[in-house]
Design an enzyme around this catalytic site. Structure first.
Site, mmCIF file in Angstrom:
data_model
loop_
_atom_site.group_PDB
_atom_site.id
_atom_site.type_symbol
_atom_site.label_atom_id
_atom_site.label_comp_id
_atom_site.label_asym_id
_atom_site.label_seq_id
_atom_site.Cartn_x
_atom_site.Cartn_y
_atom_site.Cartn_z
ATOM 1 N N ASP A 17 -16.179 21.326 29.690
ATOM 2 C CA ASP A 17 -14.932 20.576 29.906
ATOM 3 C C ASP A 17 -13.700 21.354 29.469
ATOM 4 O O ASP A 17 -12.717 20.781 28.990
ATOM 5 C CB ASP A 17 -14.987 19.211 29.191
ATOM 6 C CG ASP A 17 -16.195 18.412 29.606
ATOM 7 O OD1 ASP A 17 -16.573 18.498 30.779
ATOM 8 O OD2 ASP A 17 -16.779 17.723 28.749
ATOM 9 N N HIS A 45 -16.145 18.401 37.105
ATOM 10 C CA HIS A 45 -14.978 19.289 37.192
ATOM 11 C C HIS A 45 -13.865 18.522 37.896
ATOM 12 O O HIS A 45 -13.996 18.176 39.067
ATOM 13 C CB HIS A 45 -15.333 20.559 37.962
ATOM 14 C CG HIS A 45 -16.477 21.318 37.343
ATOM 15 N ND1 HIS A 45 -17.121 22.341 37.962
ATOM 16 C CD2 HIS A 45 -17.073 21.191 36.131
ATOM 17 C CE1 HIS A 45 -18.076 22.816 37.169
ATOM 18 N NE2 HIS A 45 -18.074 22.120 36.049
HETATM 19 P P1 GDP Z 1 -14.388 21.326 33.431
HETATM 20 O O1 GDP Z 1 -15.683 20.608 33.284
HETATM 21 O O2 GDP Z 1 -14.332 22.582 32.633
HETATM 22 O O3 GDP Z 1 -14.006 21.552 34.867
HETATM 23 O O4 GDP Z 1 -13.279 20.370 32.798
HETATM 24 P P2 GDP Z 1 -13.133 18.791 33.073
HETATM 25 O O5 GDP Z 1 -12.571 18.603 34.447
HETATM 26 O O6 GDP Z 1 -14.377 18.067 32.744
HETATM 27 O O7 GDP Z 1 -12.105 18.411 31.949
HETATM 28 C C1 GDP Z 1 -10.824 18.941 31.894
HETATM 29 C C2 GDP Z 1 -9.804 17.805 32.091
HETATM 30 O O8 GDP Z 1 -8.541 18.239 31.648
HETATM 31 C C3 GDP Z 1 -9.613 17.409 33.558
HETATM 32 O O9 GDP Z 1 -9.373 16.031 33.614
HETATM 33 C C4 GDP Z 1 -8.380 18.193 33.983
HETATM 34 O O10 GDP Z 1 -7.644 17.527 34.995
HETATM 35 C C5 GDP Z 1 -7.582 18.214 32.699
HETATM 36 N N1 GDP Z 1 -6.758 19.399 32.488
HETATM 37 C C6 GDP Z 1 -6.994 20.685 32.872
HETATM 38 N N2 GDP Z 1 -6.043 21.505 32.388
HETATM 39 C C7 GDP Z 1 -5.193 20.722 31.681
HETATM 40 C C8 GDP Z 1 -4.014 20.973 30.903
HETATM 41 O O11 GDP Z 1 -3.567 22.105 30.747
HETATM 42 N N3 GDP Z 1 -3.429 19.914 30.291
HETATM 43 C C9 GDP Z 1 -3.894 18.654 30.410
HETATM 44 N N4 GDP Z 1 -3.250 17.669 29.782
HETATM 45 N N5 GDP Z 1 -4.991 18.359 31.131
HETATM 46 C C10 GDP Z 1 -5.641 19.384 31.744
HETATM 47 P P1 IMO Z 2 -18.949 20.700 32.596
HETATM 48 O O1 IMO Z 2 -19.350 21.608 33.726
HETATM 49 C C1 IMO Z 2 -19.751 18.697 28.802
HETATM 50 C C2 IMO Z 2 -23.962 18.161 27.726
HETATM 51 C C3 IMO Z 2 -24.296 16.684 27.710
HETATM 52 C C4 IMO Z 2 -25.395 16.682 26.669
HETATM 53 C C5 IMO Z 2 -26.123 17.982 26.920
HETATM 54 C C6 IMO Z 2 -27.378 17.833 27.741
HETATM 55 O O2 IMO Z 2 -18.220 19.493 33.044
HETATM 56 O O3 IMO Z 2 -18.252 21.471 31.543
HETATM 57 P P2 IMO Z 2 -28.037 17.075 30.180
HETATM 58 O O4 IMO Z 2 -27.445 16.061 31.102
HETATM 59 O O5 IMO Z 2 -27.948 18.478 30.694
HETATM 60 O O6 IMO Z 2 -29.400 16.695 29.724
HETATM 61 O O7 IMO Z 2 -27.124 17.032 28.856
HETATM 62 O O8 IMO Z 2 -25.208 18.818 27.605
HETATM 63 N N1 IMO Z 2 -23.331 18.612 28.970
HETATM 64 C C7 IMO Z 2 -22.014 18.724 29.146
HETATM 65 N N2 IMO Z 2 -20.984 18.435 28.315
HETATM 66 N N3 IMO Z 2 -19.505 19.217 30.020
HETATM 67 C C8 IMO Z 2 -20.523 19.541 30.832
HETATM 68 O O9 IMO Z 2 -20.349 20.160 32.021
HETATM 69 C C9 IMO Z 2 -21.846 19.272 30.426
HETATM 70 N N4 IMO Z 2 -23.059 19.453 30.976
HETATM 71 C C10 IMO Z 2 -23.959 19.056 30.083
HETATM 72 O O10 IMO Z 2 -23.198 15.915 27.349
HETATM 73 O O11 IMO Z 2 -24.852 16.733 25.391
HETATM 74 MG MG MG Z 3 -16.379 18.715 32.789
#
Ligand code: GDP
Ligand code: IMO
Ligand code: MG
Length: 448
Positions: A17, A45
């Site tokens: 994340d 994502h």
């Molecule tokens: P990923 O799993 O690495 O793709 O990240 P996620 O999408 O799960 O979580 C990142 C969250 O932060 C998303 O809701 C994005 O829209 C948001 N986001 C990304 N960059 C920024 C930033 O610079 N500032 C803020 N406030 N939110 C951001």
């Molecule tokens: P992105 O791509 C955050 C974490 C789960 C759990 C552990 C195992 O969005 O960054 P699973 O479902 O694989 O058995 O879960 O891994 N986990 C993530 N946490 N972002 C992710 O993906 C994750 N993918 C798996 O929360 O602790």
């Molecule tokens: Mg994510």
């Protein structure tokens, strides 16, 4: 903006994340192909475009740029989820130019049940899995007991495999775990055969296609007139395909080098791109994504965790709630021990700093530079997880900037304290930032 070279792999440097979705969306503008190479729909994502949120879990984050998309063999798919994501874009008259490798494994209903049953069995030691069946799907893949996309699109093969595997899975769920298993062979075959019919048109050899696209570059590189050819701003010779590899999860969710067993079930580090796509080892550039603080979903040690009002404030300001699970994410200070280790494992050429805006209201910001373990200073994660649980973080405290930075377009517009924060991280890691994000929208990006 400084040059970013392709082929490029994007890797999360923490526990997921970090904002990989937004990074891939931005980089995809320059790329020809975007390849998702690991994980399943436990990834989430999110891309934000003109205020609208696009949460993706299986489709590569290049979809909004209308690029050629690939799902390689390292990914496992839940076909219902993938079809929903495809449908979402098709309904909006957006292009989904997708190729799925026939070697991709399929998450089956019994995988989800086994995931849930295992978490119950583990009790207090539960991983915090999303219970989407990802771990068990990879287990079957590795144990040669899985169903691949090539089976999904062939009704006879699908029926044969479900018939062979299902009785054992039902026994495992009911007799080993003592859980109910309302699973019916004909129903499963019918449902999954329908998914196969719908996905058939997307199936193609991703390994060969991507290798060929990379070879077109290699040929040019070895050509005698290479030096005379014009090069574009991304450092590629004209005619070669720019390939972007999208990694899911984060370095410390890596099944081996992560904080085992509180990890996911696949490799997440950059080198895994070679077998997970099916391409030969070669120079691939890598970009590490660093959130300006640390978050983690699920269980396991977290040295810089903030179990106080500062942690709550970061969670609220950063909207740190799971994309897939909606669970509150655990929040803490930036941990450079993690990022430094990630940089070594994946050989980051560049970094992107995300969510800097989230720290704007804090008066003081701490950064962990190293740990103390057995009275010794350590700068990288220990190999043993028992040792990791004993690590005590050591911090440097920096001044906050207490100003809204979400409209800043250039580094020089940022308050001095925010620039100091960026420089401090860059100096500690000795890797340059290429982007700093100050909000979720594409425009809220400082290019360096
Ligand atoms: P990923 O799993 O690495 O793709 O990240 P996620 O999408 O799960 O979580 C990142 C969250 O932060 C998303 O809701 C994005 O829209 C948001 N986001 C990304 N960059 C920024 C930033 O610079 N500032 C803020 N406030 N939110 C951001
Ligand atoms: P992105 O791509 C955050 C974490 C789960 C759990 C552990 C195992 O969005 O960054 P699973 O479902 O694989 O058995 O879960 O891994 N986990 C993530 N946490 N972002 C992710 O993906 C994750 N993918 C798996 O929360 O602790
Ligand atoms: Mg994510």
């Amino acid at each position: 903006m400084n040059k970013i070279k392709f082929p490029l792999v994007v890797v999360g440097s923490q526990w997921g994340d970090e904002g990989k979705g937004k990074v891939v969306d931005i980089l995809a503008k320059e790329a020809d192909y975007v390849v998702r190479f690991n994980g399943g729909n436990n990834a989430g994502h999110t891309i934000v475009l003109n205020g609208e949120k696009f949460p993706l879990s299986l489709l590569p984050s290049g979809v909004l740029q209308g690029k050629k998309l690939f799902i390689s063999q390292g990914v496992v798919i839940d076909p219902a989820v993938l079809l929903r994501e495809i449908d979402f874009f098709l309904k909006r008259k957006m292009k989904v130019d997708l190729m799925i490798d026939p070697r991709v494994h399929v998450v089956m209903p019994y995988h989800k049940m086994l995931d849930a049953a295992t978490e119950l069995w583990k009790g207090k030691k539960a991983t915090g899995s999303l219970k989407l069946g990802i771990g068990y799907c990879y287990e079957d893949k590795n144990n040669r007991f899985g169903i691949r996309v090539e089976d999904l699109i062939d009704p006879d093969s699908l029926a044969e495999k479900v018939k062979m595997y299902l009785p054992l899975k039902k026994l495992q769920i009911t007799k080993v775990f003592g859980q109910p298993a309302d699973l019916y062979e004909t129903q499963i075959v019918k449902e999954y055969a329908r998914y196969g019919t719908l996905l058939k048109k997307y199936v193609g050899d991703v390994s060969e296609t991507i290798q060929n696209a990379l070879n077109s570059h290699a040929e040019l590189v070895s050509a005698s007139d290479f030096r005379n050819r014009s090069r574009n701003k991304f450092g590629m010779t004209k005619g070669s395909k720019k390939i972007l590899f999208e990694g899911a999860h984060g370095t410390f969710l890596d099944a081996v080098f992560g904080t085992y067993p509180y990890t996911t079930a696949v490799y997440t580090i950059s080198g895994s791109v070679f077998p997970y796509v099916g391409i030969a080892p070669q120079r691939i550039y890598s970009m590490g994504i660093v959130k300006a603080y640390t978050t983690r979903v699920g269980n396991g040690p977290f040295p810089t965790e903030l179990l106080n009002s500062t942690g709550d404030e970061i969670r609220k300001n950063g909207n740190e709630f799971g994309t897939v699970s909606k669970r509150p994410r655990r929040c803490g200070w930036l941990d450079l021990v993690l990022v430094r280790t990630a940089a070594r494992l994946s050989g980051f050429d560049y970094l992107t700093l995300t969510k800097l805006d989230v720290l704007s209201k804090l008066k003081k910001i701490k950064v962990c530079t190293h740990y103390i373990l057995y009275n010794k200073k350590i700068r990288e994660l220990p190999a043993g997880m028992k040792d990791f649980a004993k690590c005590k973080p050591v911090y440097v405290e920096l001044r906050g900037w207490n100003r809204d930075i979400s409209a800043s377009k250039e580094l020089k517009n940022l308050p001095q304290e925010a620039r100091k924060y960026i420089k401090f991280i860059e100096k500690e890691l000795q890797i340059p930032f290429r982007f700093v994000f100050v909000g979720p929208e594409r425009e809220q990006t400082i290019k360096i």
